[in-house]
Enzyme design. Structure first.
Site, mmCIF file in Angstrom:
data_model
loop_
_atom_site.group_PDB
_atom_site.id
_atom_site.type_symbol
_atom_site.label_atom_id
_atom_site.label_comp_id
_atom_site.label_asym_id
_atom_site.label_seq_id
_atom_site.Cartn_x
_atom_site.Cartn_y
_atom_site.Cartn_z
ATOM 1 N N GLY A 239 -58.551 55.769 6.745
ATOM 2 C CA GLY A 239 -59.526 56.816 7.019
ATOM 3 C C GLY A 239 -60.192 56.613 8.360
ATOM 4 O O GLY A 239 -59.627 56.002 9.275
ATOM 5 N N SER A 240 -61.405 57.083 8.461
ATOM 6 C CA SER A 240 -62.137 57.033 9.725
ATOM 7 C C SER A 240 -62.666 55.625 9.999
ATOM 8 O O SER A 240 -62.775 54.791 9.103
ATOM 9 C CB SER A 240 -63.313 58.011 9.687
ATOM 10 O OG SER A 240 -64.268 57.592 8.735
ATOM 11 N N GLY A 244 -64.241 52.649 7.521
ATOM 12 C CA GLY A 244 -63.868 51.239 7.578
ATOM 13 C C GLY A 244 -65.065 50.324 7.716
ATOM 14 O O GLY A 244 -65.098 49.234 7.133
ATOM 15 N N GLU A 261 -56.611 50.819 7.796
ATOM 16 C CA GLU A 261 -55.857 51.612 8.763
ATOM 17 C C GLU A 261 -56.774 52.754 9.169
ATOM 18 O O GLU A 261 -56.994 53.690 8.393
ATOM 19 C CB GLU A 261 -54.558 52.146 8.167
ATOM 20 C CG GLU A 261 -53.732 52.910 9.187
ATOM 21 C CD GLU A 261 -52.487 53.529 8.581
ATOM 22 O OE1 GLU A 261 -51.644 54.009 9.366
ATOM 23 O OE2 GLU A 261 -52.353 53.565 7.354
ATOM 24 N N CYS A 295 -53.421 59.033 12.721
ATOM 25 C CA CYS A 295 -54.084 57.806 13.187
ATOM 26 C C CYS A 295 -53.719 57.527 14.644
ATOM 27 O O CYS A 295 -54.499 56.915 15.377
ATOM 28 C CB CYS A 295 -53.668 56.621 12.326
ATOM 29 S SG CYS A 295 -53.942 56.857 10.568
#
Length: 313
Positions: A239-240, A244, A261, A295
């Protein structure tokens, strides 16, 4: 897809889910699904409560105790069968991804192909879980390295690749002897139902315990159960960067492991010697592919001043 009436679209979704093996209810729930293709509401499905999520973790933890003892090649058979079912129902699952993520059908089916490819990879890994043997300073002794599964793996995936990222984690985790609890984006719950149903079919056909795989549906509140439960040995979250920053310290505070990730800020560098037509094609795809929701999306260009105006034009 865009030429279908609303009722036809709902029927298309139902047919795709049925083909994948999903037999649950698609109405009367508290989780509203929508499509970015038209902005329309789809089905109101039943979400997962925090209590139910905890029960799933309990079941996965219990299943892990026996799943880790199953020989790795036999575990690989489950992933092999999952890949076969994904191949058979590539278009069905692709339709669900298209409806919920707004991708073209070729992009959506391409994502399912990534699932098929990772199943092939993980199947190979099921016979390659090697360990080293090393000499010891003690006469007549050797040291042996043995890898052990870690336990319950929590997978949190994002809306931009609603099924591929899940499979990357799950196929390898299952082969290694771990069990999986998956929390997808609430924006892609129907895709999750289809992907999870195909794995459930593979597990059943291989005669293994259904509790090695679980699906949690809901918003971030229910997903937080995975972060805080000490029985979830590893949380793999996609995600963003903001997400994270929240996940990492929370899991680390209980000495859990995490695999993140997150979003990138990738740049393209264009020099005076570049083929500008080739560069332009690469830039457009890298920046606009999957509507920019990757990503690895290109977000910046670093261009030599001698060609900057020409490239921008």
């Amino acid at each position: 897809m865009a030429t279908q009436t609303h009722d036809q679209l709902l029927q298309t979704i139902q047919n795709a889910l049925a083909a994948c093996g999903y037999t649950g209810e698609l109405s009367g729930g508290n989780l509203q699904t929508r499509t970015p293709l038209t902005g329309e509401d789809l089905f109101a499905i039943q979400g997962t409560t925090k209590e139910q999520a905890t029960e799933m973790i309990t079941a996965a933890d219990e299943a892990y105790k026996s799943w880790r003892e199953v020989p790795a090649p036999r575990r690989g058979n489950v992933v092999k069968r999952w890949g076969e079912l994904l191949t058979e129902h590539k278009h069905d699952l692709g339709i669900l991804v298209q409806v919920e993520a707004g991708k073209s059908i070729s992009e959506a089916e391409g994502e399912v192909q990534e699932m098929i490819d990772i199943c092939d990879f993980a199947l190979g890994q099921s016979r390659m879980l090697y360990g080293k043997t090393m000499p010891s300073e003690r006469p007549g002794h050797r040291l042996m390295e043995t890898w052990h599964p870690i336990g319950v793996v929590g997978v949190i995936s994002a809306f931009n690749f609603p099924v591929a990222v899940y499979s990357w984690n799950t196929a390898n985790a299952l082969v290694c002897g771990d069990t999986v609890v998956w929390k997808p984006s609430e924006m892609c719950a129907l895709s999750a139902l289809g992907a999870h149903a195909l794995l459930a079919r593979a597990i059943e056909e291989c005669g293994e315990d259904q509790n090695i795989s679980h699906l949690i549906l809901g918003d971030r509140n229910v997903g937080e159960v995975l972060l805080d439960d000490p029985r979830v040995a590893l949380v793999s979250a996609t995600g963003s960067t903001r997400m994270g920053r929240e996940v990492a310290p929370r899991v680390a505070s209980r000495f859990g492991c995490y695999l993140l990730e997150l979003g990138g800020n990738n740049a393209g560098i264009v020099t005076p010697s570049a083929d500008l037509d080739l560069a332009l094609r690469g830039i457009v795809f890298a920046a606009a592919g999957t509507a920019g929701q990757r990503c690895t999306t290109m977000r910046r260009l670093i261009v030599h001043e001698s060609i900057a105006d020409e490239l921008v034009d």
